[in-house]
Design a protein around this motif. Structure first.
Motif, PDB file in Angstrom:
ATOM      1  N   ARG A  28      24.838  10.128 -59.621  1.00  0.00           N
ATOM      2  CA  ARG A  28      25.339  10.838 -58.429  1.00  0.00           C
ATOM      3  C   ARG A  28      24.191  11.427 -57.622  1.00  0.00           C
ATOM      4  O   ARG A  28      24.219  11.418 -56.395  1.00  0.00           O
ATOM      5  CB  ARG A  28      26.330  11.930 -58.830  1.00  0.00           C
ATOM      6  CG  ARG A  28      27.717  11.398 -59.114  1.00  0.00           C
ATOM      7  CD  ARG A  28      28.760  12.497 -59.110  1.00  0.00           C
ATOM      8  NE  ARG A  28      28.505  13.524 -60.094  1.00  0.00           N
ATOM      9  CZ  ARG A  28      29.060  13.575 -61.301  1.00  0.00           C
ATOM     10  NH1 ARG A  28      29.886  12.638 -61.687  1.00  0.00           N
ATOM     11  NH2 ARG A  28      28.791  14.558 -62.119  1.00  0.00           N
ATOM     12  N   SER A  32      23.299  10.355 -53.798  1.00  0.00           N
ATOM     13  CA  SER A  32      23.545  11.409 -52.812  1.00  0.00           C
ATOM     14  C   SER A  32      22.805  11.150 -51.500  1.00  0.00           C
ATOM     15  O   SER A  32      23.284  11.537 -50.439  1.00  0.00           O
ATOM     16  CB  SER A  32      23.164  12.783 -53.379  1.00  0.00           C
ATOM     17  OG  SER A  32      21.771  12.870 -53.614  1.00  0.00           O
ATOM     18  N   TYR A  35      24.972   9.302 -49.086  1.00  0.00           N
ATOM     19  CA  TYR A  35      26.086  10.066 -48.518  1.00  0.00           C
ATOM     20  C   TYR A  35      25.639  11.217 -47.625  1.00  0.00           C
ATOM     21  O   TYR A  35      26.273  11.514 -46.627  1.00  0.00           O
ATOM     22  CB  TYR A  35      26.980  10.618 -49.636  1.00  0.00           C
ATOM     23  CG  TYR A  35      27.637   9.546 -50.450  1.00  0.00           C
ATOM     24  CD1 TYR A  35      28.703   8.818 -49.932  1.00  0.00           C
ATOM     25  CD2 TYR A  35      27.198   9.244 -51.734  1.00  0.00           C
ATOM     26  CE1 TYR A  35      29.320   7.816 -50.669  1.00  0.00           C
ATOM     27  CE2 TYR A  35      27.806   8.246 -52.478  1.00  0.00           C
ATOM     28  CZ  TYR A  35      28.862   7.545 -51.936  1.00  0.00           C
ATOM     29  OH  TYR A  35      29.463   6.551 -52.668  1.00  0.00           O
ATOM     30  N   TYR A  36      24.556  11.888 -48.021  1.00  0.00           N
ATOM     31  CA  TYR A  36      24.145  13.107 -47.322  1.00  0.00           C
ATOM     32  C   TYR A  36      22.821  12.984 -46.581  1.00  0.00           C
ATOM     33  O   TYR A  36      22.405  13.904 -45.887  1.00  0.00           O
ATOM     34  CB  TYR A  36      24.043  14.276 -48.314  1.00  0.00           C
ATOM     35  CG  TYR A  36      25.304  14.479 -49.111  1.00  0.00           C
ATOM     36  CD1 TYR A  36      26.462  14.992 -48.519  1.00  0.00           C
ATOM     37  CD2 TYR A  36      25.361  14.150 -50.458  1.00  0.00           C
ATOM     38  CE1 TYR A  36      27.621  15.178 -49.238  1.00  0.00           C
ATOM     39  CE2 TYR A  36      26.519  14.332 -51.199  1.00  0.00           C
ATOM     40  CZ  TYR A  36      27.637  14.835 -50.579  1.00  0.00           C
ATOM     41  OH  TYR A  36      28.794  15.014 -51.306  1.00  0.00           O
ATOM     42  N   ARG A  40      20.417  15.437 -53.503  1.00  0.00           N
ATOM     43  CA  ARG A  40      20.965  16.761 -53.821  1.00  0.00           C
ATOM     44  C   ARG A  40      21.752  16.706 -55.120  1.00  0.00           C
ATOM     45  O   ARG A  40      22.206  15.656 -55.538  1.00  0.00           O
ATOM     46  CB  ARG A  40      21.798  17.334 -52.691  1.00  0.00           C
ATOM     47  CG  ARG A  40      22.865  16.414 -52.149  1.00  0.00           C
ATOM     48  CD  ARG A  40      23.777  17.064 -51.148  1.00  0.00           C
ATOM     49  NE  ARG A  40      23.087  17.484 -49.947  1.00  0.00           N
ATOM     50  CZ  ARG A  40      23.705  17.954 -48.891  1.00  0.00           C
ATOM     51  NH1 ARG A  40      25.005  18.066 -48.871  1.00  0.00           N
ATOM     52  NH2 ARG A  40      23.034  18.319 -47.835  1.00  0.00           N
ATOM     53  N   TYR A  41      21.873  17.871 -55.719  1.00  0.00           N
ATOM     54  CA  TYR A  41      22.580  18.009 -56.992  1.00  0.00           C
ATOM     55  C   TYR A  41      23.691  19.020 -56.776  1.00  0.00           C
ATOM     56  O   TYR A  41      23.442  20.130 -56.303  1.00  0.00           O
ATOM     57  CB  TYR A  41      21.596  18.478 -58.061  1.00  0.00           C
ATOM     58  CG  TYR A  41      22.179  18.797 -59.412  1.00  0.00           C
ATOM     59  CD1 TYR A  41      22.928  17.873 -60.125  1.00  0.00           C
ATOM     60  CD2 TYR A  41      21.935  20.031 -60.007  1.00  0.00           C
ATOM     61  CE1 TYR A  41      23.434  18.161 -61.374  1.00  0.00           C
ATOM     62  CE2 TYR A  41      22.431  20.331 -61.271  1.00  0.00           C
ATOM     63  CZ  TYR A  41      23.177  19.396 -61.942  1.00  0.00           C
ATOM     64  OH  TYR A  41      23.679  19.675 -63.190  1.00  0.00           O
ATOM     65  N   ASN A  42      24.918  18.630 -57.071  1.00  0.00           N
ATOM     66  CA  ASN A  42      26.051  19.533 -56.933  1.00  0.00           C
ATOM     67  C   ASN A  42      26.420  20.087 -58.299  1.00  0.00           C
ATOM     68  O   ASN A  42      26.675  19.322 -59.223  1.00  0.00           O
ATOM     69  CB  ASN A  42      27.253  18.799 -56.335  1.00  0.00           C
ATOM     70  CG  ASN A  42      26.988  18.368 -54.915  1.00  0.00           C
ATOM     71  OD1 ASN A  42      26.531  19.152 -54.100  1.00  0.00           O
ATOM     72  ND2 ASN A  42      27.252  17.110 -54.620  1.00  0.00           N
ATOM     73  N   VAL A  47      25.263  23.529 -53.996  1.00  0.00           N
ATOM     74  CA  VAL A  47      24.411  22.384 -53.680  1.00  0.00           C
ATOM     75  C   VAL A  47      22.954  22.780 -53.856  1.00  0.00           C
ATOM     76  O   VAL A  47      22.494  23.769 -53.296  1.00  0.00           O
ATOM     77  CB  VAL A  47      24.655  21.900 -52.232  1.00  0.00           C
ATOM     78  CG1 VAL A  47      23.706  20.774 -51.881  1.00  0.00           C
ATOM     79  CG2 VAL A  47      26.098  21.463 -52.056  1.00  0.00           C
TER      80      VAL A  47
END
Length: 142
Positions: A28, A32, A35-36, A40-42, A47
């Motif tokens: 993920r 990321s 997508y962004y 990044r790490y959620n 975030v």
């Protein structure tokens, strides 16, 4: 989860965290950017941007590249980096002297990393990131 060190800026204090991750979480993070527009790490609706991620993925402490990477970041505050003086990383134990543990301060980022890595169970994958001290409560409480 374990705390490696504190960093300070003019605005606030940040805590550097090491924690175990999974292969799915790593994927993920890798995806990321698609997508962004950035890595990044959620974590629990919080975030963590790429500028605050030191490293993530598999760690091999027998690989010179991984060792040099850990040394380069020097994620240690020597005045608060206490480890057991006779800590055995391979076995994950320490011994006592007269039934009391002995502590010492370390200035060695590899020893400090190994000690903390052992505290979280030597997982296959980890992430190390920094987070605002006040936001850390959101991660711990959820």
């Amino acid at each position: 989860m374990t705390r490696l060190c504190l960093t300070e800026s003019i605005k606030n204090k940040k805590i550097v965290i090491m924690e175990a991750t999974t292969e799915e979480e790593e994927q993920r993070i890798d995806k990321s950017k698609d997508y962004y527009g950035s890595i990044r790490y959620n974590k629990n609706n919080l975030v963590i941007d790429s500028k605050d991620i030191y490293l993530y993925g598999e760690v091999n402490l027998n690989d010179e590249n991984d060792i040099n990477f850990i040394k380069r970041f020097y994620l240690i505050n020597p005045e608060t980096s206490f480890i057991y003086s006779n800590f055995d990383y391979d076995r994950g134990v320490y011994t006592t002297v007269n039934l009391k543990p002995r502590w010492c301060t370390t200035f060695d980022p590899i020893k400090w990393f190994k000690y903390n890595y052992c505290l979280i169970g030597k997982p296959n994958r980890i992430i190390i990131y920094r987070i605002d001290k006040n936001k850390l409560k959101n991660i711990i409480c959820q």
